[in-house]
Design a protein around this motif. Structure first.
Motif, PDB file in Angstrom:
ATOM      1  N   ARG A 138      11.150 -28.817 -39.493  1.00 53.58           N
ATOM      2  CA  ARG A 138       9.713 -29.068 -39.579  1.00 53.58           C
ATOM      3  C   ARG A 138       8.946 -27.789 -39.272  1.00 53.58           C
ATOM      4  O   ARG A 138       9.369 -26.952 -38.474  1.00 53.58           O
ATOM      5  N   GLY A 139       7.807 -27.677 -39.917  1.00 50.92           N
ATOM      6  CA  GLY A 139       7.017 -26.468 -39.743  1.00 50.92           C
ATOM      7  C   GLY A 139       6.600 -26.233 -38.303  1.00 50.92           C
ATOM      8  O   GLY A 139       6.583 -25.094 -37.823  1.00 50.92           O
ATOM      9  N   ARG A 162       7.084 -22.811 -36.145  1.00 48.75           N
ATOM     10  CA  ARG A 162       5.932 -22.072 -35.623  1.00 48.75           C
ATOM     11  C   ARG A 162       5.982 -21.949 -34.104  1.00 48.75           C
ATOM     12  O   ARG A 162       5.761 -20.875 -33.546  1.00 48.75           O
ATOM     13  N   VAL A 163       6.260 -23.040 -33.420  1.00 47.54           N
ATOM     14  CA  VAL A 163       6.278 -23.020 -31.953  1.00 47.54           C
ATOM     15  C   VAL A 163       7.466 -22.216 -31.441  1.00 47.54           C
ATOM     16  O   VAL A 163       7.341 -21.422 -30.497  1.00 47.54           O
ATOM     17  N   SER A 191       0.324 -17.171 -36.491  1.00 45.82           N
ATOM     18  CA  SER A 191       1.129 -18.300 -36.968  1.00 45.82           C
ATOM     19  C   SER A 191       0.798 -18.650 -38.413  1.00 45.82           C
ATOM     20  O   SER A 191       1.650 -19.154 -39.150  1.00 45.82           O
ATOM     21  N   ILE A 192      -0.440 -18.380 -38.815  1.00 47.60           N
ATOM     22  CA  ILE A 192      -0.829 -18.619 -40.210  1.00 47.60           C
ATOM     23  C   ILE A 192      -0.427 -17.434 -41.079  1.00 47.60           C
ATOM     24  O   ILE A 192       0.136 -17.584 -42.164  1.00 47.60           O
ATOM     25  N   VAL A 250      -0.908 -25.697 -36.329  1.00 46.54           N
ATOM     26  CA  VAL A 250      -0.948 -26.829 -37.258  1.00 46.54           C
ATOM     27  C   VAL A 250      -1.027 -26.332 -38.700  1.00 46.54           C
ATOM     28  O   VAL A 250      -0.268 -26.774 -39.581  1.00 46.54           O
ATOM     29  N   ILE A 251      -1.943 -25.412 -38.965  1.00 56.13           N
ATOM     30  CA  ILE A 251      -2.084 -24.894 -40.330  1.00 56.13           C
ATOM     31  C   ILE A 251      -0.824 -24.150 -40.757  1.00 56.13           C
ATOM     32  O   ILE A 251      -0.319 -24.331 -41.876  1.00 56.13           O
ATOM     33  N   GLY A 252      -0.295 -23.322 -39.870  1.00 56.30           N
ATOM     34  CA  GLY A 252       0.926 -22.605 -40.198  1.00 56.30           C
ATOM     35  C   GLY A 252       2.097 -23.532 -40.458  1.00 56.30           C
ATOM     36  O   GLY A 252       2.937 -23.255 -41.319  1.00 56.30           O
TER      37      GLY A 252
END
Length: 521
Positions: A364-365, A369-370, A420-421, A501-503
């Protein structure tokens, strides 16, 4: 049965003096060092019989809080087996509540607890010389010792349940960073205080705050009475802490007796490093892999080392231009925060073709990212936690500390959110794994420079209101300093959450494009 367990506990204590010569020497040496430290602490306390009540209160509350925190952290950091682990007594068939109580009493018979009792009794003697009733001193000693013992029991049980075979030098390093985040700012703060024969008001306020925490409440009871304050808040917090820890201990005993200990000697996890420390989730695996890269790949190491150098260089033209040194002392820290937040803006590109593991595995994205932000958080938070109070101390006016904290927080966290984006929207070619960090591939477009500039400019625009409040605080506006602190935290955390979230969404939708990019660079 209780007497039998207590006899076993005493036998274990004396049994530590048996074994081969090297083991006995180490045990004896440790006991001698502990005895010397205990004697020194007792002597130091007894010399305060003629000291001011505020000084005695400060020493006992700060020292007691530190000792209580040590009892809580020691089982989490160390990897020693607990001889009073409830699972060792499962065959006795005792009711869980009775077994929990017996183990708590047996836990009081230990060398560290005996040393603590000696020190606590000396503190009670000092308070008695200051007019505090002996009964109040005894209550403080009993509550303090019980709190320390229960913290050790509960944290040892939690470590046995959740950290079994996961404690390693990496995890110890994390605890060292956590301690660094707390100890260094506190040390700088204490060094900045002006004592002038009395305890500074800032320190007394800190003591008042600790008196209402589980770590300092029990030790603050005599001091509150000596200072003419009500002892009930501290008593209620101390009693509530013991009740809460007691309930946690009962739950831990039930959980330990109804779960099976994981087999293995620890060799199965040997050599796994960060993978043996991180949670067994996709995000944890990505965080562990990123940590391995950050502390082992020359490209990451060079990028991280350049940050403090670049931040320090910014002071040279300012000093040459005649800017006052106390103002210049504040400049490098926000620059370091800005570059730290900007650092992961092209993190996907540094993965090269290894990014296929995330995409083909259906990660999951949000996990990607995290997980990628963990290393920079692990490096950036301790670095800024140390640098901010040091810079404030060099500046000389501690009223600016909230403003500087807010400015650094918004620059750092906003940078992480926008990075992150950027790392999935506009990745650009970088040096491949194993190549020189200073070797940059040829690019056919200016996309890399644009991506870097957009992230940097976006951070500056989002941080502008907080930076302006920080400037007003520098001119003497204390209200602006508070506004900068909370505004920086709010904007920084908001941008970080939105950026993640967006990333995450972009990562899941552009997986194929990212694979094409990784294969073509």
């Amino acid at each position: 049965m209780a007497a039998h367990v207590l006899r076993l506990r005493l036998a274990l204590l004396f049994g530590a003096l048996r074994g081969h010569a090297g083991h006995v020497v180490r045990v004896v040496l440790g006991l001698v060092i502990l005895a010397a430290a205990t004697a020194g602490a007792c002597w130091a306390l007894l010399t305060m019989r003629d000291a001011a009540p505020d000084a005695v209160r400060t020493v006992t509350v700060l020292g007691g809080s530190a000792v209580t925190l040590g009892f809580a952290l020691a089982p989490l950091i160390g990897a020693l087996d607990d001889p009073l682990d409830p699972r060792r007594f499962a065959l006795f068939g005792l009711p869980r509540g009775r077994l929990a109580g017996i183990l708590v009493v047996a836990g009081l018979i230990s060398v560290p607890i005996l040393a603590l009792i000696a020190i606590a009794v000396c503190a009670a003697i000092v308070w008695a010389d200051h007019g505090v009733p002996v009964a109040i001193g005894v209550v403080s000693v009993v509550l303090g010792v019980l709190t320390c013992s229960l913290f050790a029991r509960v944290c040892g049980a939690l470590a046995s349940l959740f950290l079994r075979e996961r404690r390693s030098r990496e995890l110890s390093g994390v605890f060292v960073l956590v301690v660094l985040v707390v100890v260094v700012p506190v040390g700088v703060f204490l060094a900045s205080l002006e004592w002038r024969g009395a305890v500074p008001q800032q320190l007394l306020r800190a003591v008042d705050a600790l008196a209402l925490t589980p770590f300092g409440a029990a030790w603050a009871i005599p001091g509150a009475l000596a200072a003419g304050q009500s002892v009930w808040p501290a008593v209620l917090v101390a009693v509530a802490t013991i009740v809460a820890l007691g309930l946690l201990w009962l739950w831990a005993v039930r959980r330990l007796l109804t779960t099976t200990e994981r087999p293995g000697t620890g060799r199965e996890r040997a050599g796994l490093g960060w993978f043996g420390v991180a949670p067994g989730t996709p995000g944890g695996a990505i965080a562990a892999r990123s940590l391995v890269y950050w502390f082992g790949d020359r490209r990451y190491v060079v990028n991280a080392l350049v940050i403090p150098v670049a931040a320090a260089i910014t002071t040279v033209p300012l000093l040459v231009a005649g800017v006052p040194p106390e103002i210049v002392a504040l400049v490098p820290v926000p620059f370091a925060a800005l570059f730290l937040g900007w650092l992961p803006h092209d993190d996907v590109a540094y993965d090269s073709t290894a990014v296929w593991m995330h995409i083909s595995g259906g990660v999951r994205g949000v996990s990607d990212r995290v997980g990628r932000l963990v290393p920079v958080l692990l490096v950036g938070v301790p670095l800024l936690a140390v640098a901010v109070p040091v810079a404030t101390s060099l500046h000389g006016r501690w009223a600016i500390l909230p403003a500087l904290t807010g400015v650094c927080a918004v620059l750092f966290l906003s940078g992480l959110g926008l990075s992150s984006i950027s790392s999935v929207v506009a990745p650009y070619a970088v040096s491949r794994p194993g190549e020189s960090p200073f070797q940059q591939p040829q690019r056919t477009s200016a996309g890399g420079a644009v991506a870097q500039g957009v992230v940097m400019l976006g951070v500056l625009v989002l941080s502008a209101p907080v930076v302006w409040c920080g400037w007003l605080a520098l001119q003497g506006d204390t209200t602006a300093a508070t506004t900068a602190l909370w505004g920086g935290l709010a904007i920084g955390l908001g941008v970080l959450v939105v950026g993640v979230v967006i990333g995450s969404v972009v990562f899941e939708r552009r997986g194929g494009r990212l694979m094409e990019f990784a294969e073509s660079t």
